[in-house]
Design a protein around this motif. Structure first.
Motif, PDB file in Angstrom:
ATOM      1  N   LEU A  77      36.747  48.684  38.925  1.00 24.84           N
ATOM      2  CA  LEU A  77      35.583  48.747  38.135  1.00 24.84           C
ATOM      3  C   LEU A  77      35.315  47.136  36.914  1.00 24.84           C
ATOM      4  CD1 LEU A  77      32.078  49.345  37.399  1.00 24.84           C
ATOM      5  CD2 LEU A  77      33.487  51.198  35.924  1.00 24.84           C
ATOM      6  N   LEU A  78      36.447  47.490  36.766  1.00 27.89           N
ATOM      7  CA  LEU A  78      36.773  46.043  35.965  1.00 27.89           C
ATOM      8  C   LEU A  78      36.514  44.954  36.058  1.00 27.89           C
ATOM      9  CD1 LEU A  78      39.158  47.486  32.903  1.00 27.89           C
ATOM     10  CD2 LEU A  78      37.053  47.719  32.654  1.00 27.89           C
ATOM     11  N   VAL A  79      36.993  44.655  37.154  1.00 31.73           N
ATOM     12  CA  VAL A  79      37.489  43.752  37.873  1.00 31.73           C
ATOM     13  C   VAL A  79      35.895  43.299  38.263  1.00 31.73           C
ATOM     14  CG1 VAL A  79      38.116  43.023  40.552  1.00 31.73           C
ATOM     15  CG2 VAL A  79      39.474  44.423  39.135  1.00 31.73           C
ATOM     16  N   ALA A  80      34.861  44.302  39.100  1.00 31.05           N
ATOM     17  CA  ALA A  80      33.820  44.287  39.378  1.00 31.05           C
ATOM     18  C   ALA A  80      32.730  43.326  38.841  1.00 31.05           C
ATOM     19  CB  ALA A  80      33.326  45.656  39.745  1.00 31.05           C
ATOM     20  N   LEU A  81      33.143  43.903  36.810  1.00 33.10           N
ATOM     21  CA  LEU A  81      32.182  43.190  36.200  1.00 33.10           C
ATOM     22  C   LEU A  81      32.728  42.655  35.627  1.00 33.10           C
ATOM     23  CD1 LEU A  81      32.529  47.004  33.662  1.00 33.10           C
ATOM     24  CD2 LEU A  81      30.485  45.022  34.637  1.00 33.10           C
ATOM     25  N   ILE A 105      31.525  40.321  49.705  1.00 31.55           N
ATOM     26  CA  ILE A 105      32.032  41.223  50.971  1.00 31.55           C
ATOM     27  C   ILE A 105      32.960  40.763  50.642  1.00 31.55           C
ATOM     28  CG2 ILE A 105      32.755  41.019  53.565  1.00 31.55           C
ATOM     29  CD1 ILE A 105      29.822  40.274  54.287  1.00 31.55           C
ATOM     30  N   ALA A 106      33.478  39.394  49.697  1.00 34.80           N
ATOM     31  CA  ALA A 106      35.712  39.758  49.493  1.00 34.80           C
ATOM     32  C   ALA A 106      35.438  40.250  48.358  1.00 34.80           C
ATOM     33  CB  ALA A 106      35.050  38.281  49.317  1.00 34.80           C
ATOM     34  N   LEU A 107      34.811  40.200  48.114  1.00 35.15           N
ATOM     35  CA  LEU A 107      34.641  41.225  46.383  1.00 35.15           C
ATOM     36  C   LEU A 107      34.733  43.049  46.637  1.00 35.15           C
ATOM     37  CD1 LEU A 107      35.420  41.310  43.006  1.00 35.15           C
ATOM     38  CD2 LEU A 107      32.784  41.213  42.749  1.00 35.15           C
ATOM     39  N   LEU A 108      34.028  43.168  47.584  1.00 40.71           N
ATOM     40  CA  LEU A 108      33.819  44.349  47.789  1.00 40.71           C
ATOM     41  C   LEU A 108      35.610  45.359  48.157  1.00 40.71           C
ATOM     42  CD1 LEU A 108      30.331  45.125  49.498  1.00 40.71           C
ATOM     43  CD2 LEU A 108      31.281  46.025  46.847  1.00 40.71           C
ATOM     44  N   ILE A 109      35.817  43.813  49.511  1.00 40.02           N
ATOM     45  CA  ILE A 109      37.304  44.180  49.758  1.00 40.02           C
ATOM     46  C   ILE A 109      38.332  43.997  49.542  1.00 40.02           C
ATOM     47  CG2 ILE A 109      38.724  43.364  52.020  1.00 40.02           C
ATOM     48  CD1 ILE A 109      36.871  42.410  53.251  1.00 40.02           C
ATOM     49  N   ILE A 110      37.838  43.400  48.327  1.00 39.57           N
ATOM     50  CA  ILE A 110      39.217  43.090  47.162  1.00 39.57           C
ATOM     51  C   ILE A 110      38.987  44.231  45.924  1.00 39.57           C
ATOM     52  CG2 ILE A 110      40.368  42.307  44.834  1.00 39.57           C
ATOM     53  CD1 ILE A 110      38.555  39.414  46.553  1.00 39.57           C
ATOM     54  N   ILE A 111      37.586  45.152  45.138  1.00 39.11           N
ATOM     55  CA  ILE A 111      37.567  46.320  44.585  1.00 39.11           C
ATOM     56  C   ILE A 111      38.501  47.211  45.954  1.00 39.11           C
ATOM     57  CG2 ILE A 111      36.109  47.999  43.811  1.00 39.11           C
ATOM     58  CD1 ILE A 111      34.710  45.007  43.126  1.00 39.11           C
ATOM     59  N   PHE A 112      38.358  47.825  46.786  1.00 35.90           N
ATOM     60  CA  PHE A 112      38.682  48.679  47.810  1.00 35.90           C
ATOM     61  C   PHE A 112      40.069  48.447  47.773  1.00 35.90           C
ATOM     62  CE2 PHE A 112      40.022  50.190  51.607  1.00 35.90           C
ATOM     63  CZ  PHE A 112      39.142  52.091  51.768  1.00 35.90           C
ATOM     64  N   CYS A 113      40.376  47.365  48.149  1.00 35.78           N
ATOM     65  CA  CYS A 113      41.938  47.469  48.096  1.00 35.78           C
ATOM     66  C   CYS A 113      42.654  47.496  47.082  1.00 35.78           C
ATOM     67  CB  CYS A 113      42.635  45.917  48.742  1.00 35.78           C
ATOM     68  SG  CYS A 113      42.204  45.638  50.085  1.00 35.78           S
ATOM     69  N   ILE A 114      42.327  47.245  45.673  1.00 39.57           N
ATOM     70  CA  ILE A 114      42.894  47.196  44.526  1.00 39.57           C
ATOM     71  C   ILE A 114      42.807  48.974  43.571  1.00 39.57           C
ATOM     72  CG2 ILE A 114      42.591  47.162  41.902  1.00 39.57           C
ATOM     73  CD1 ILE A 114      41.525  44.126  42.675  1.00 39.57           C
ATOM     74  N   ASP A 115      41.285  49.445  44.534  1.00 35.90           N
ATOM     75  CA  ASP A 115      41.297  50.714  44.111  1.00 35.90           C
ATOM     76  C   ASP A 115      42.342  51.794  44.595  1.00 35.90           C
ATOM     77  OD1 ASP A 115      39.251  52.931  43.083  1.00 35.90           O
ATOM     78  OD2 ASP A 115      39.169  53.359  45.409  1.00 35.90           O
ATOM     79  N   PHE A 116      42.690  51.528  45.850  1.00 39.99           N
ATOM     80  CA  PHE A 116      43.486  52.770  46.964  1.00 39.99           C
ATOM     81  C   PHE A 116      44.689  52.264  46.304  1.00 39.99           C
ATOM     82  CE2 PHE A 116      45.971  52.883  51.020  1.00 39.99           C
ATOM     83  CZ  PHE A 116      45.953  53.987  51.049  1.00 39.99           C
ATOM     84  N   ILE A 117      45.111  51.590  46.429  1.00 47.73           N
ATOM     85  CA  ILE A 117      46.432  50.946  45.766  1.00 47.73           C
ATOM     86  C   ILE A 117      46.583  51.395  44.708  1.00 47.73           C
ATOM     87  CG2 ILE A 117      48.171  48.828  44.724  1.00 47.73           C
ATOM     88  CD1 ILE A 117      47.053  47.195  47.052  1.00 47.73           C
TER      89      ILE A 117
END
Length: 414
Positions: free
Chosen positions: A83-87, A32-44
């Motif tokens: 995507l790179l952050v997720a990987l 959940i924390a990773l998804l939130i971080i990814i969403f925020c990074i993607d949005f910004i």
């Protein structure tokens, strides 16, 4: 790093949670924390990139950058960093579940391939829209070329995704497809035919966007509005759309009116069918009467003088009109048509003008007009042609000639 991987694991154990439940809850919390971080990074990043591109596009003189924004190139590129952050961090999230990690990692790699295809498609669509704005390229089948590139990109992408999911090296995977090449060719037969046809149509300059074509087999008669890999779209003059397979342009016969459009005139080729029984020699009185027609007066004066001189020189017995040289009403009418066309304001005088008599038929003697109207627009062309034939039909009785007509019911009433 282990502390990060077990961020909540130790705490959950202190609460009396079993190790198995603690691992699952720890994984869920990290996910959940990773998804939130990814969403925020993607949005910004998406907002930043779109904002930068939009400002740059508004200030630049070219419209290429505007098309990049319109085709969502910045938006798709913005997904790369999340995507790179997720990987990078997916191994930490599934530290205690290596099987899950492997499945998710493969899924992310497949998504990376899909994202790459999105970016490529966006860039190609941008190039397509930009090329269509260039005067030298707007009538070329740009859609076909873009579709060809996209087909190759999708084929490579799908094969790469399958190779990742099956854990097969890409080169070995391609080698294995060689045995199935016949099936692949059969499945993509229309695509391959369309691809070859698109190349031939472009190289041979057979059809351009905007050309008026007539394709009787498919009922098409209108302007080409789109040429792509599989089909050619023709907007007929009744505003309906006819779709033609691209390969039909090289396998079947069609008519392209571009030559007429680029020429200096549009051809008029139509005949009057003259009743044969009305053809006769002209007496001197007939010739005198026809001299009242201004377009013929000079011609008749000259011809009458030449014929009279010939007959007198050769001592021709003119008590019978058949003897010697004579004028006929059909021949004089043919000359009248020729002169009339040469004086008509809507006929192009620099192109061929001819009134010719064709071989007699069961419907009479065809008197054909062959000329070119200066105005090539369909509506005006039809008006000019109708105006000419209206005049000639009305002129026939002055030459004691009639148009052939099949008998109707009224002809048989006694």
């Amino acid at each position: 790093m282990a502390n990060v991987k077990h961020l909540t694991y130790e705490y959950l154990l202190t609460l009396g949670t079993t190790e198995s439940v603690a691992k699952y809850l720890n994984m869920l919390g990290l996910l959940i924390a990773l998804l939130i971080i990814i969403f925020c990074i993607d949005f910004i990043i998406r907002k930043l990139l779109i904002g930068v591109f939009s400002q740059f596009a508004s200030r630049s003189k070219t419209n290429f950058d505007d098309l990049l924004v319109a085709n969502k190139v910045p938006r798709n590129i913005a997904h790369i960093i999340p995507l790179l952050v997720a990987l990078e961090f997916i191994s930490d999230v599934f530290y205690d579940f290596p099987d899950f990690e492997m499945v998710v990692e493969r899924g992310l790699k497949v998504f990376a391939i899909v994202l790459t295809l999105w970016i490529v498609r966006s860039i190609l669509n941008t190039l397509k829209d930009y090329f269509k704005t260039l005067p030298n390229l707007k009538d070329k089948p740009i859609d076909s070329y873009i579709q060809v590139f996209m087909i190759f990109a999708w084929v490579i992408g799908v094969l790469s995704a399958i190779a990742i999911l099956t854990r097969t090296p890409f080169i070995h995977f391609l080698t294995g497809l060689g045995a199935a090449s016949a099936i692949i060719i059969l499945v993509f037969k229309d695509t391959i035919l369309g691809f070859v046809a698109s190349i031939q149509v472009s190289i041979n300059d057979m059809v351009r966007i905007g050309d008026w074509i007539t394709f009787q087999k498919y009922g098409a008669d209108g302007d080409v509005i789109e040429i792509n890999l599989a089909t050619v779209k023709v907007q007929n003059f009744d505003k309906t759309i006819t779709t033609i397979p691209t390969y039909a342009l090289i396998s079947d016969s069609f008519q392209n009116w571009r030559g007429m459009t680029n020429s200096e005139g549009r051809r008029i080729k139509r005949a009057l069918f003259i009743k044969q029984s009305g053809v006769k020699y002209l007496t001197e009185q007939d010739v005198e009467d026809l001299k009242n027609i201004q377009l013929l007066s000079s011609y008749l004066e000259t011809r009458q003088s030449d014929i009279k001189s010939y007959n007198e020189t050769n001592s021709i017995n003119k008590e019978l009109l058949l003897n010697g040289r004579n004028l006929t009403n059909l021949g004089v009418f043919r000359k009248y048509i020729d002169t009339y066309l040469k004086h008509h304001s809507a006929i192009n005088k620099d192109m061929m003008i001819m009134a010719r008599q064709l071989a007699p038929t069961t419907q009479g003697i065809p008197m054909e007009i062959y000329a070119f109207s200066s105005d090539k627009r369909w509506e005006n062309y039809e008006y000019i042609m109708s105006d000419i034939f209206d005049h000639l039909l009305a002129a026939l009785p002055y030459f004691d000639l009639e148009v052939f007509e099949l008998p109707s019911g009224g002809h048989f009433i006694q």
